[in-house]
Design a protein around this motif. Structure first.
Motif, PDB file in Angstrom:
ATOM      1  N   ALA A 174      -4.886 142.267  -2.877  1.00  0.00           N
ATOM      2  CA  ALA A 174      -4.653 140.884  -3.845  1.00  0.00           C
ATOM      3  C   ALA A 174      -4.992 140.260  -3.490  1.00  0.00           C
ATOM      4  N   ARG A 175      -5.487 138.925  -3.995  1.00  0.00           N
ATOM      5  CA  ARG A 175      -6.697 137.705  -4.141  1.00  0.00           C
ATOM      6  C   ARG A 175      -5.413 137.142  -2.572  1.00  0.00           C
ATOM      7  N   PHE A 176      -4.038 137.119  -3.075  1.00  0.00           N
ATOM      8  CA  PHE A 176      -3.090 136.107  -1.365  1.00  0.00           C
ATOM      9  C   PHE A 176      -3.789 137.387  -0.529  1.00  0.00           C
ATOM     10  N   GLN A 177      -3.814 138.393  -0.657  1.00  0.00           N
ATOM     11  CA  GLN A 177      -4.045 138.987   0.898  1.00  0.00           C
ATOM     12  C   GLN A 177      -5.448 139.491   1.574  1.00  0.00           C
ATOM     13  N   ARG A 178      -5.864 138.280   0.743  1.00  0.00           N
ATOM     14  CA  ARG A 178      -7.728 139.230   0.955  1.00  0.00           C
ATOM     15  C   ARG A 178      -7.625 138.330   2.647  1.00  0.00           C
ATOM     16  N   VAL A 179      -8.429 139.431   2.992  1.00  0.00           N
ATOM     17  CA  VAL A 179      -9.009 139.372   4.669  1.00  0.00           C
ATOM     18  C   VAL A 179     -10.077 138.273   4.894  1.00  0.00           C
ATOM     19  N   ARG A 180      -9.674 136.780   5.477  1.00  0.00           N
ATOM     20  CA  ARG A 180     -11.092 136.405   5.243  1.00  0.00           C
ATOM     21  C   ARG A 180     -11.577 135.793   6.384  1.00  0.00           C
ATOM     22  N   ARG A 181     -10.903 137.152   7.859  1.00  0.00           N
ATOM     23  CA  ARG A 181     -11.791 136.660   8.707  1.00  0.00           C
ATOM     24  C   ARG A 181     -11.952 138.007   9.632  1.00  0.00           C
ATOM     25  N   ILE A 182     -13.245 138.218  10.197  1.00  0.00           N
ATOM     26  CA  ILE A 182     -13.817 139.855  10.847  1.00  0.00           C
ATOM     27  C   ILE A 182     -13.594 139.773  11.957  1.00  0.00           C
ATOM     28  N   GLU A 183     -13.756 140.652  13.754  1.00  0.00           N
ATOM     29  CA  GLU A 183     -14.160 140.451  14.308  1.00  0.00           C
ATOM     30  C   GLU A 183     -14.328 141.900  14.648  1.00  0.00           C
ATOM     31  N   PHE A 184     -15.415 141.762  15.941  1.00  0.00           N
ATOM     32  CA  PHE A 184     -15.844 143.566  16.140  1.00  0.00           C
ATOM     33  C   PHE A 184     -14.849 143.892  17.578  1.00  0.00           C
ATOM     34  N   ALA A 185     -13.952 144.333  18.057  1.00  0.00           N
ATOM     35  CA  ALA A 185     -13.921 144.350  19.193  1.00  0.00           C
ATOM     36  C   ALA A 185     -12.873 144.791  20.091  1.00  0.00           C
ATOM     37  N   ASP A 186     -12.447 145.825  20.913  1.00  0.00           N
ATOM     38  CA  ASP A 186     -11.567 146.520  21.874  1.00  0.00           C
ATOM     39  C   ASP A 186     -10.134 145.608  21.540  1.00  0.00           C
ATOM     40  N   LEU A 187      -9.454 146.916  20.706  1.00  0.00           N
ATOM     41  CA  LEU A 187      -7.817 147.165  20.492  1.00  0.00           C
ATOM     42  C   LEU A 187      -6.939 147.048  22.216  1.00  0.00           C
ATOM     43  N   ALA A 209     -12.516 145.415   1.370  1.00  0.00           N
ATOM     44  CA  ALA A 209     -10.743 144.450   1.572  1.00  0.00           C
ATOM     45  C   ALA A 209     -10.605 143.551   0.271  1.00  0.00           C
ATOM     46  N   ARG A 210     -11.539 143.135  -0.167  1.00  0.00           N
ATOM     47  CA  ARG A 210     -11.403 142.416  -0.993  1.00  0.00           C
ATOM     48  C   ARG A 210     -11.315 143.420  -2.399  1.00  0.00           C
ATOM     49  N   GLU A 211     -12.071 144.238  -3.123  1.00  0.00           N
ATOM     50  CA  GLU A 211     -11.765 144.922  -4.170  1.00  0.00           C
ATOM     51  C   GLU A 211     -10.432 145.532  -4.037  1.00  0.00           C
ATOM     52  N   HIS A 212      -9.839 145.905  -3.072  1.00  0.00           N
ATOM     53  CA  HIS A 212      -8.110 146.924  -3.381  1.00  0.00           C
ATOM     54  C   HIS A 212      -7.056 146.013  -2.483  1.00  0.00           C
TER      55      HIS A 212
END
Length: 216
Positions: A165-178, A160-163
Motif C-alpha cells: 500500500a502507498r503508506f507502507q512504501r519502503v523509502r530507503r534501502i541499505e545493503f548490510a549484514d544483519l 515493493a512499491r508495486e506490492h
C-alpha cells in the motif's frame, strides 16, 4: 499454546488460527490499554486465567509486574482478528512504528521484500524523517549474483512499491549484514539505534539508496 489451527477447523493462509478453548485472548491497544475488536497486542485476560498460563517470572518481580499489568498477561505480539475470530500476527510491539501517522508492521514489509529474487534477508526499521517523523527503511542481505548497486536498489524498491500500500512504501534501502542473537533472530533494536544515532549526528555519508532520489 494460546492460538492454533485445531482439528476440523478451516485453515486461512497467513493466520495463526483461533484461540484454543478456555484461552481468553484479548487484543489490547498498546498505547491506550483499551481492548480492541480488530488489532492490538495479543493478551490474556487474567480475570479468566487459563490453566495453561505460567504463574509468573521466578525471582524477577519487576518483569512479572510488567507482563501482568492492567489485568492482562502481555505477550508483546501485535495481531489482528477478523469477524470469524481468526488471528493474524503483525509483529512485536517494540517493532511496530508510525510513519505519517500510519502504523507500520515490519513483518508485512519484510515478507514482500523477501519475494524479490535479490533478497535473502531483510529487516525494516523506522528511519527518522523531519517531515514524516519516520519512514520505513530496509536493511537487505543480497542473494548470490546480485551487486549492491543503485540498479539493484531500484529494482527492489520498485517491486515493493508495486506490492505494498502507498503508506507502507519502503523509502530507503541499505545493503548490510544483519545483527542477530545467538538463536538467529534479527536484532532490529540495533538497527533502530544506528538510524537514530545517524540522524542525531547528521551523518552525511550514510550508505543507503533513497526511493525519491532513484526515481528523480
Amino acid at each position: 499454546m494460546q492460538v492454533a489451527n485445531t482439528p476440523r477447523q478451516d485453515v486461512r493462509p497467513g493466520s495463526m488460527g483461533r484461540p484454543l478453548p478456555g484461552v481468553p485472548v484479548v487484543l489490547v491497544d498498546p498505547v491506550t490499554g483499551t481492548p480492541s475488536d480488530e488489532e492490538g497486542e495479543l493478551c490474556l485476560d487474567l480475570a479468566a486465567r487459563p490453566v495453561n498460563l505460567m504463574v509468573g517470572y521466578t525471582d524477577d518481580p519487576a518483569r512479572h509486574a510488567e507482563a501482568m499489568a492492567g489485568g492482562y498477561c502481555h505477550t508483546g505480539d501485535v495481531a489482528t482478528r477478523d469477524a470469524d475470530g481468526y488471528i493474524t500476527y503483525v509483529g512485536r510491539t517494540d517493532d511496530v512504528f508510525k510513519a505519517s501517522d500510519y502504523k507500520i508492521s515490519p513483518f508485512e514489509l519484510e515478507s514482500v521484500l523477501l519475494e524479490h529474487p535479490a533478497v535473502v534477508e531483510a529487516a525494516i526499521v523506522p528511519a527518522p524523517d523531519p517531515i514524516r517523523l519516520a519512514v520505513p527503511k530496509a536493511f537487505v542481505v543480497l542473494a548470490a549474483g546480485w551487486e549492491p548497486t543503485a540498479a539493484t536498489a531500484e529494482a527492489i524498491l520498485t517491486y515493493a512499491r508495486e506490492h505494498l500500500a502507498r503508506f507502507q512504501r519502503v523509502r530507503r534501502i541499505e545493503f548490510a549484514d544483519l545483527p542477530k542473537t545467538i538463536s538467529g533472530k534479527i536484532r532490529r533494536v540495533e538497527l533502530r539505534t544506528l538510524e537514530q544515532q545517524r540522524f542525531a549526528a547528521s551523518t552525511p555519508d550514510v550508505p543507503e539508496y533513497r526511493d525519491d532520489a532513484l526515481r528523480s
